[in-house]
Design an enzyme around this catalytic site. Structure first.
Site, PDB file in Angstrom:
ATOM      1  N   TYR A 193      16.069   5.059 -37.801  1.00 34.93           N
ATOM      2  CA  TYR A 193      16.138   6.463 -37.364  1.00 34.93           C
ATOM      3  C   TYR A 193      17.067   7.266 -38.280  1.00 34.93           C
ATOM      4  CZ  TYR A 193      16.647  10.350 -34.040  1.00 34.93           C
ATOM      5  OH  TYR A 193      16.651  11.581 -33.440  1.00 34.93           O
ATOM      6  N   THR A 242      16.357  15.986 -23.025  1.00 31.53           N
ATOM      7  CA  THR A 242      14.896  16.143 -23.117  1.00 31.53           C
ATOM      8  C   THR A 242      14.243  14.993 -22.344  1.00 31.53           C
ATOM      9  OG1 THR A 242      14.663  14.751 -25.066  1.00 31.53           O
ATOM     10  CG2 THR A 242      15.154  17.079 -25.455  1.00 31.53           C
ATOM     11  N   ASP A 295       0.660  18.510 -31.683  1.00 29.39           N
ATOM     12  CA  ASP A 295       1.272  17.314 -31.074  1.00 29.39           C
ATOM     13  C   ASP A 295       0.185  16.254 -30.944  1.00 29.39           C
ATOM     14  OD1 ASP A 295       4.125  17.155 -29.192  1.00 29.39           O
ATOM     15  OD2 ASP A 295       2.664  15.509 -29.017  1.00 29.39           O
TER      16      ASP A 295
HETATM   17  N1  LIG Z   1      16.780  14.494 -27.572  1.00 31.37           N
HETATM   18  C1  LIG Z   1      17.805  14.260 -28.374  1.00 31.37           C
HETATM   19  O1  LIG Z   1      18.910  13.919 -27.931  1.00 31.37           O
HETATM   20  C2  LIG Z   1      17.657  14.425 -29.869  1.00 31.37           C
HETATM   21  C3  LIG Z   1      18.806  14.366 -30.661  1.00 31.37           C
HETATM   22  C4  LIG Z   1      18.701  14.513 -32.035  1.00 31.37           C
HETATM   23  C5  LIG Z   1      17.467  14.719 -32.615  1.00 31.37           C
HETATM   24  N2  LIG Z   1      16.359  14.774 -31.835  1.00 31.37           N
HETATM   25  C6  LIG Z   1      15.076  14.983 -32.505  1.00 31.37           C
HETATM   26  O2  LIG Z   1      14.439  16.117 -31.961  1.00 31.37           O
HETATM   27  C7  LIG Z   1      13.026  15.985 -32.073  1.00 31.37           C
HETATM   28  C8  LIG Z   1      12.399  16.257 -30.712  1.00 31.37           C
HETATM   29  O3  LIG Z   1      12.850  15.281 -29.810  1.00 31.37           O
HETATM   30  P1  LIG Z   1      12.761  15.446 -28.230  1.00 31.37           P
HETATM   31  O4  LIG Z   1      14.006  14.910 -27.654  1.00 31.37           O
HETATM   32  O5  LIG Z   1      12.284  16.814 -27.897  1.00 31.37           O
HETATM   33  O6  LIG Z   1      11.635  14.338 -27.943  1.00 31.37           O
HETATM   34  P2  LIG Z   1      10.301  14.383 -27.062  1.00 31.37           P
HETATM   35  O7  LIG Z   1       9.835  12.977 -27.014  1.00 31.37           O
HETATM   36  O8  LIG Z   1      10.533  15.117 -25.787  1.00 31.37           O
HETATM   37  O9  LIG Z   1       9.293  15.247 -27.975  1.00 31.37           O
HETATM   38  C9  LIG Z   1       8.789  14.760 -29.191  1.00 31.37           C
HETATM   39  C10 LIG Z   1       7.338  15.201 -29.316  1.00 31.37           C
HETATM   40  O10 LIG Z   1       6.870  14.770 -30.615  1.00 31.37           O
HETATM   41  C11 LIG Z   1       5.555  14.284 -30.447  1.00 31.37           C
HETATM   42  N3  LIG Z   1       5.249  13.327 -31.521  1.00 31.37           N
HETATM   43  C12 LIG Z   1       5.833  12.117 -31.766  1.00 31.37           C
HETATM   44  N4  LIG Z   1       5.264  11.530 -32.822  1.00 31.37           N
HETATM   45  C13 LIG Z   1       4.298  12.378 -33.270  1.00 31.37           C
HETATM   46  C14 LIG Z   1       3.350  12.322 -34.323  1.00 31.37           C
HETATM   47  N5  LIG Z   1       3.277  11.263 -35.152  1.00 31.37           N
HETATM   48  N6  LIG Z   1       2.520  13.375 -34.510  1.00 31.37           N
HETATM   49  C15 LIG Z   1       2.566  14.441 -33.685  1.00 31.37           C
HETATM   50  N7  LIG Z   1       3.425  14.543 -32.639  1.00 31.37           N
HETATM   51  C16 LIG Z   1       4.276  13.524 -32.438  1.00 31.37           C
HETATM   52  C17 LIG Z   1       5.542  13.607 -29.079  1.00 31.37           C
HETATM   53  O11 LIG Z   1       4.220  13.479 -28.569  1.00 31.37           O
HETATM   54  C18 LIG Z   1       6.403  14.578 -28.267  1.00 31.37           C
HETATM   55  O12 LIG Z   1       5.621  15.584 -27.657  1.00 31.37           O
HETATM   56  C19 LIG Z   1      12.779  14.569 -32.625  1.00 31.37           C
HETATM   57  O13 LIG Z   1      12.571  14.654 -34.013  1.00 31.37           O
HETATM   58  C20 LIG Z   1      14.075  13.849 -32.330  1.00 31.37           C
HETATM   59  O14 LIG Z   1      14.328  12.808 -33.249  1.00 31.37           O
HETATM   60  C21 LIG Z   1      16.414  14.634 -30.480  1.00 31.37           C
END
Ligand SMILES: NC(=O)c1ccc[n+]([C@@H]2O[C@H](COP(=O)([O-])OP(=O)(O)OC[C@H]3O[C@@H](n4cnc5c(N)ncnc54)[C@H](O)[C@@H]3O)[C@@H](O)[C@H]2O)c1
Length: 255
Positions: free
Chosen positions: A161, A196, A36
């Protein structure tokens, strides 16, 4: 595949869906490496989970940093699991209300992190997996990517996105086909609205409105719903080359 005794790499593992995945993989006996760019949270989580859990501060778009994380992950046991959870969003329309076009660099940034970052982790993790001894059934490993329902029903303002997540959906089958001679499966989860830290920024009413739009169960998805599916995908050897929606039946509307 039995998770116990394998090494796993989780990108975006310091928060949200990735954090829950790291926790569950460790509970199932994996030596987990959390990748991360958030070093503070990543280090704290690795310390909390203890045992063979390690943290590597890396940006998924950086070949050298991801290469180091993959090497670190493969050090303790054969690397057989890679889960891509790192990602971010952006709310910008193609043309805004005043007629200005979407910033091109902003579009590039989202595609770079979400799509190219996923590709970067996938290619380097797969290359390490190819070098492992196959298990009795010929399997060497499994890669799980994270797209979004926005890959299929992008809402107003989600053009960058949706493009990035649509790219992850598009990579799933060819990646599975490319890696099939090596016994490596590739799967993608397309989550709906998950509770999240990302969503925690919304006020309660906003979160309730989102939950009300889910057919059943009428609630937001949880990081545990997600991590349970990751573990199932690792364990069920006949799942391959597929994108699985995890959304309670939700179909997103234009806004
Ligand atoms: N939360 C939702 O509703 C949802 C829905 C659909 C898809 N997603 C996808 O799920 C995944 C996780 O999302 P989440 O909700 O857990 O978000 P989150 O923000 O809680 O976690 C994402 C993590 O990715 C890390 N990150 C971001 N850019 C980075 C980079 N360039 N290099 C390394 N680490 C990086 C961040 O530091 C963070 O710890 C994402 O890809 C998001 O698009 C989330």
């Amino acid at each position: 595949m039995h998770i116990d005794g394998t090494a796993a790499l989780v990108s975006g593992g310091a928060s949200g869906l990735g954090e829950a995945t790291a926790r569950r993989l460790v509970a199932n006996g994996a030596a987990c490496t959390i990748l991360d760019r958030n070093a503070e949270r990543g280090e704290a989580l690795a310390k909390e989970l203890g045992g063979a859990t390690t943290f590597v501060a890396a940006d998924v778009t950086d070949p050298a940093q991801v290469g180091e994380a993959v090497e670190q992950a493969a050090r303790s046991a054969p690397l057989r699991i890679a889960v891509n959870c790192a990602g971010l969003g952006l709310a910008t329309r193609l043309v805004d209300r005043s007629g200005s076009p979407h910033d091109l660099d902003a579009f590039r940034f989202v595609v770079n992190v979400n799509l190219i970052g996923t590709f970067n982790v996938m290619r380097l993790a797969a290359s390490a997996m190819v070098g492992t001894e196959p298990l009795d059934d010929g399997e060497r490993g499994v890669i799980v990517n994270t797209a979004s329902v926005a890959a299929f029903e992008g809402q107003i303002g989600q053009i960058a996105y949706s493009a990035s997540k649509g790219g992850i959906v598009g990579m799933t089958l060819p990646a599975a086909r490319d890696l099939s001679p090596s016994g490596i499966r590739v799967l993608t989860i397309a989550p709906g609205v998950m509770d999240t830290p990302l969503l925690g920024l919304l006020p309660d009413e906003g979160r309730q409105a989102l939950a009300a739009g889910v057919p059943f169960p009428k609630r937001l998805g949880t990081p545990d719903d997600f991590s349970a599916l990751v573990v199932h995908l690792c364990q069920n050897a006949y799942l391959n080359g597929e994108v699985i929606r995890l959304d309670g039946g939700l179909r997103m509307q234009p806004r």
